[in-house]
Design a protein around this motif. Structure first.
Motif, mmCIF file in Angstrom:
data_model
loop_
_atom_site.group_PDB
_atom_site.id
_atom_site.type_symbol
_atom_site.label_atom_id
_atom_site.label_comp_id
_atom_site.label_asym_id
_atom_site.label_seq_id
_atom_site.Cartn_x
_atom_site.Cartn_y
_atom_site.Cartn_z
ATOM 1 N N GLU A 155 0.828 -1.213 0.000
ATOM 2 C CA GLU A 155 0.000 0.000 0.000
ATOM 3 C C GLU A 155 0.861 1.262 0.000
ATOM 4 O O GLU A 155 0.767 2.115 0.888
ATOM 5 C CB GLU A 155 -0.957 -0.009 1.207
ATOM 6 N N SER A 209 -4.714 -1.318 11.645
ATOM 7 C CA SER A 209 -5.159 0.023 12.018
ATOM 8 C C SER A 209 -5.433 0.159 13.509
ATOM 9 O O SER A 209 -5.168 1.201 14.090
ATOM 10 C CB SER A 209 -6.396 0.426 11.208
ATOM 11 N N TYR A 240 -10.333 -11.674 10.400
ATOM 12 C CA TYR A 240 -10.580 -11.850 8.962
ATOM 13 C C TYR A 240 -10.514 -13.310 8.525
ATOM 14 O O TYR A 240 -10.840 -13.639 7.401
ATOM 15 C CB TYR A 240 -9.503 -11.097 8.157
#
Ligand code: BG6
Length: 469
Positions: free
Chosen positions: A173, A424, A432
């Motif tokens: 990212e 985060s 997940y």
């Protein structure tokens, strides 16, 4: 049942990052990384030293349990597994010239295990885990010398694993740098004290380092396929007004510039205009320009949600959990963490990237962070995660639609295929995985692994090459 077809050889799998699952933060000669002092993820302040409340120090203990975990991935039929190398395992401080052999040997063992099960590795070179020493001594990527340190690190990996690893990603990212400078760029100066000049210079250094890694791979690992990795965030105009459409264009530009440079080898005009208007003059050498021409083989990206954009200052309210800006879309539902769920956005972004770059695409992150409940069904502990199955199914159907649109997609790796620590928020309760890990936000738990309902569902998707969707 859909009529969607995925190409033969489609790389189904799962994705992880070293700092979120390995643990063993001070074993095997590893140095500290920025993550070791981020007990609250990006939402809280960094600490001076590692603190026991930092869940990443133990992670899910993949460092010791990788063989058991890879066997579970193999049971699901994974064709590929995305993981990152912890930079500070290989170069504990980041600026050494010689690597740490114990760190290199660990990833040899991981690769052995993957090979045993016929799983193709997909390796991220730098995933939010810059050595802490580089952050504290050089202020991370604001300093040009980081290019050389990264070059040495990347070369070491290509030389050691180049014959065994085909798919590589240079920076996770890369477009999050301006938004999360400490986590993404190892920039120690607090965000509110940084100038835009410093941030854009850091961005330039990372782009040069990424291109240089591609150049080195061409020399020392000629079979390697190098990809860039961006956080994708499709954006809709909040209203049909031209002013909102312009907002969409500039929001898009601020993210697309990274892929543009990686695929075209130079900065686009709109970006040069932005710099000029901000009064920023980047230090770009002739060698930098030459380096940037080493373009990637494919583009990879994460996809979790979309946003909307508006020119109306009264409506500019940033959505929960969204570090990239944009406003909530009133037509969409959100996850428990406020991330808006939009399967169609994935088809849109696949088409946009393909139309723009004409490079094969790899979806290397997608998934639903949710609170799971471990229950007993027929005497077996599991999680009945129908919500996760629905999320993934809906998104994969849209991948199939994009493939039918003519988009070339290499594969799909679901994020956090085994529960791990959130980037985060640094929580474990934001899960997940297809595999439940018994570890809680307070650090308690046995670390035992349990197959969730989605485990069998994903195994069937892979077995049928998507026909079961
Ligand atoms: C991506 C990161 O932004 O999103 C991962 O590359 C991260 O590291 C993933 O874990 C999901 O985000 P979070 O904050 O829910 O862990």
């Amino acid at each position: 049942m859909s009529t969607i077809t995925f190409p033969d050889g489609f790389l189904w799998g799962g994705a992880t990052a070293a700092n979120q699952l390995e643990g063993a933060y001070d074993e095997g000669g590893k140095g500290l990384s920025v993550q070791d002092v981020m007990p609250r993820g990006i939402v809280g302040a960094r600490t001076d030293a590692p603190t026991p409340d930092n869940l990443k120090l133990v992670g899910i203990d993949f460092y010791h349990r990788y063989a058991e975990d890879i066997a579970l991935f193999a049971k699901m039929g994974f064709k590929t597994f995305r993981f990152s190398v912890a930079w500070s395992r290989i170069f504990p401080k980041g600026d050494e010239t010689e690597p740490n052999e114990e760190g290199l040997a660990f990833y040899d063992r991981v690769l052995d295990e993957l090979e045993k099960h016929g799983i193709e590795p997909l390796v991220t070179i730098s995933h939010y885990e810059t050595p802490l020493h580089l952050a504290e001594t050089y202020d991370g990527w604001t300093d040009r010398r980081l290019i050389g340190f990264y070059e040495n690190y990347a070369r070491t990996l290509f030389e050691r694993y180049g014959a065994r690893v085909k798919y590589w990603l240079t920076f996770n990212e890369i477009n999050s740098l301006l938004h999360a400078p400490f986590m993404s760029g190892g920039i120690n100066t607090p965000k509110d004290e940084l100038t835009e000049q410093q941030l854009y210079q850091a961005m330039h250094h990372e782009l040069v380092a990424s291109a240089r890694a591609t150049r080195i791979a061409r020399e020392v690992a000629p079979n390697a396929q190098i990809g860039c990795m961006v956080l994708s965030m499709p954006v809709y105009p909040l209203s049909p007004s031209p002013a909102d459409a312009l907002e969409v264009m500039s929001f898009d530009h601020s993210n697309l510039v990274y892929g543009d440079v990686h695929t075209r080898g130079a900065y686009p005009g709109y970006f040069l205009r932005t710099l000029a208007e901000k009064g920023i003059e980047l230090d770009i050498t002739d060698e930098d320009r030459d380096d940037l021409t080493n373009t990637v083989d494919f583009v990879s990206f994460s996809y979790y949600m979309s946003v909307a954009a508006t020119a109306d200052p009264a409506k500019k309210v940033t959505g929960e959990g969204n570090i990239m800006g944009g406003v909530p879309n009133p037509t969409l539902e959100a996850s428990e963490w406020g991330w808006q769920i939009d399967p169609v956005g994935l088809r849109l972004v696949l088409n946009q990237f393909w139309d723009r770059w004409q490079k094969p695409l790899f979806i290397v992150e997608n998934g639903l962070g949710a609170k799971d409940q471990l229950v007993e069904v027929d005497g077996v502990k599991t999680v009945v995660d129908d919500y996760r199955i629905a999320y993934l199914n809906d998104h994969l159907v849209q991948v199939g639609e994009a493939i039918a649109d003519g988009v070339e997609v290499l594969g799909y790796t679901s994020w956090g295929c085994i529960d791990l620590v959130s980037a985060s928020t640094a929580q474990l309760s934001k899960r997940y995985g297809f595999i439940y890990v018994d570890r809680n936000d307070d650090g308690s738990g046995t670390l035992e692994r349990f197959e969730k309902k989605s485990f069998g569902w994903y195994a069937e998707v892979i077995r049928t090459n998507g026909a079961s969707l």
